[in-house]
Scaffold this active site. Structure first.
Site, PDB file in Angstrom:
ATOM      1  N   SER A 109       8.835 -20.056   3.813  1.00 14.37           N
ATOM      2  CA  SER A 109       7.535 -20.409   4.346  1.00 14.37           C
ATOM      3  C   SER A 109       7.286 -21.913   4.216  1.00 14.37           C
ATOM      4  CB  SER A 109       6.435 -19.613   3.671  1.00 14.37           C
ATOM      5  OG  SER A 109       6.729 -19.296   2.338  1.00 14.37           O
TER       6      SER A 109
ATOM      7  N   ASP B 191       7.055  -9.185   7.528  1.00 14.11           N
ATOM      8  CA  ASP B 191       6.785 -10.213   6.523  1.00 14.11           C
ATOM      9  C   ASP B 191       5.333 -10.126   6.044  1.00 14.11           C
ATOM     10  OD1 ASP B 191       6.477 -12.549   5.019  1.00 14.11           O
ATOM     11  OD2 ASP B 191       7.741 -13.721   6.369  1.00 14.11           O
TER      12      ASP B 191
ATOM     13  N   HIS C 125      10.016 -11.119   4.328  1.00 12.53           N
ATOM     14  CA  HIS C 125      10.079 -12.552   4.086  1.00 12.53           C
ATOM     15  C   HIS C 125      11.470 -12.888   3.563  1.00 12.53           C
ATOM     16  CE1 HIS C 125       8.061 -16.383   3.677  1.00 12.53           C
ATOM     17  NE2 HIS C 125       8.686 -16.554   2.527  1.00 12.53           N
TER      18      HIS C 125
END
Length: 142
Positions: free
Chosen positions: A1, A85, A117
């Site tokens: 991220s 995710d 994720h």
């Protein structure tokens, strides 16, 4: 991220110096991210990033959002995302891919239907490496 955000942010500010970018499950807009991430994560993310409900912080988020600056990205992008995710929702990748393509930027998008994720399944991680290799070879052959 964070790495995905940095890849997008780098492409918005340094696209003229780069041949392209690879982004995995990155935040494309902190405001939409906060609205769409799992509810149990919001308070912790607000403590970490800032509270998008505060007008001053919201202005910062608007200024630094790759999505708001996507017109500055002129080089090819590879975007990869896990459909499940819970941290960075698929909508973050969907919206940046749509904007890039709308601007005529070559954009590859790989959505892993059975990942969250990160890409933890060996077959998916192997495919990720293969796709990145093909994408980067194409960029550096130009």
């Amino acid at each position: 991220s964070y790495g995905g955000y940095m890849s997008l942010a780098s492409m918005t500010f340094y696209s003229d110096r780069l041949v392209g970018g690879v982004e995995r499950y990155g935040i494309s807009d902190f405001i939409s991210f906060m609205a769409n991430t799992e509810a149990y994560r919001r308070d912790n993310r607000r403590a970490e990033y800032g509270d998008e409900r505060d007008p001053k912080m919201r202005a910062v988020f608007e200024r630094i959002a790759p999505l708001k600056n996507v017109g500055k990205i002129t080089k090819p992008m590879l975007v990869m995302q896990g459909a499940n995710d819970p941290r960075v929702p698929q909508s973050e990748s969907d919206q940046v891919v749509a904007a890039l393509r709308n601007n005529g930027v070559e954009t590859w998008y790989v959505l892993y239907a059975d990942e969250g994720h990160g890409f933890l399944k060996k077959a998916n991680n192997d495919l990720r490496r293969e796709v990145e290799t093909v994408f980067l070879r194409k960029l550096f052959a130009q």
